[in-house]
Scaffold this active site. Structure first.
Site, PDB file in Angstrom:
ATOM      1  N   HIS A  53      71.733  37.158  50.569  1.00  0.00           N
ATOM      2  CA  HIS A  53      71.076  38.443  50.719  1.00  0.00           C
ATOM      3  C   HIS A  53      71.790  39.480  49.857  1.00  0.00           C
ATOM      4  O   HIS A  53      72.843  39.217  49.284  1.00  0.00           O
ATOM      5  CB  HIS A  53      71.084  38.887  52.191  1.00  0.00           C
ATOM      6  CG  HIS A  53      72.443  38.987  52.791  1.00  0.00           C
ATOM      7  ND1 HIS A  53      72.989  37.976  53.538  1.00  0.00           N
ATOM      8  CD2 HIS A  53      73.380  39.957  52.740  1.00  0.00           C
ATOM      9  CE1 HIS A  53      74.201  38.329  53.932  1.00  0.00           C
ATOM     10  NE2 HIS A  53      74.465  39.527  53.453  1.00  0.00           N
ATOM     11  N   ALA A  54      71.169  40.656  49.787  1.00  0.00           N
ATOM     12  CA  ALA A  54      71.769  41.814  49.122  1.00  0.00           C
ATOM     13  C   ALA A  54      71.758  42.962  50.113  1.00  0.00           C
ATOM     14  O   ALA A  54      71.010  42.942  51.095  1.00  0.00           O
ATOM     15  CB  ALA A  54      70.970  42.186  47.876  1.00  0.00           C
TER      16      ALA A  54
END
Length: 133
Positions: A53-54
């Protein structure tokens, strides 16, 4: 726009002592943010991947307190692998980068210092959405 070049390995202070060594992390000194959350990852089964994820806002500083693991960062154009295996340095991860952790050794312990409290709205889990931001 955040790029891979914004991430960096930071050497932490080492206080050497015959009884055992000590290292320290202080906000605004070794890391460029105020620590709002601390968590750790451990007992990762062989072959498992963490992250994927970011963050929109959150910044992190990651230290391998024990064992080793790889942190793969991606800015949408470039990917880079950082191997963490010493407790006296850590990886600064600015917001806006895709982050994944893998290749955890047996008994590894990852310490993560974060710049904001947990918020599910801060995460981007879809890689295509991340690339198109």
């Amino acid at each position: 726009m955040t790029t891979i070049a914004d991430a960096k390995i930071t050497d932490l202070p080492k206080i050497l002592d015959r009884r055992g060594n000590l290292s320290v992390i202080e906000e605004w000194k070794e890391i460029p943010f105020k620590i709002e959350r601390t968590y750790w990852i451990y007992d990762v089964p062989g072959g498992e991947v963490r992250g994927g994820h970011a963050y929109k806002e959150n910044q992190e500083f990651i230290v391998a307190l024990s064992g080793s693991f790889d942190v793969i960062l991606d800015d949408g154009k470039e990917r880079k692998t950082f191997s963490l295996n010493r407790s006296y340095y850590g990886l600064y991860v600015p917001n806006g980068l895709w982050r994944q952790m893998e290749n955890f050794s047996t008994n590894s312990l990852a310490l993560i210092l974060a710049s904001i409290p947990y918020s599910k709205d801060d995460y981007i889990y879809d890689y295509d959405e991340f690339r198109n931001k």
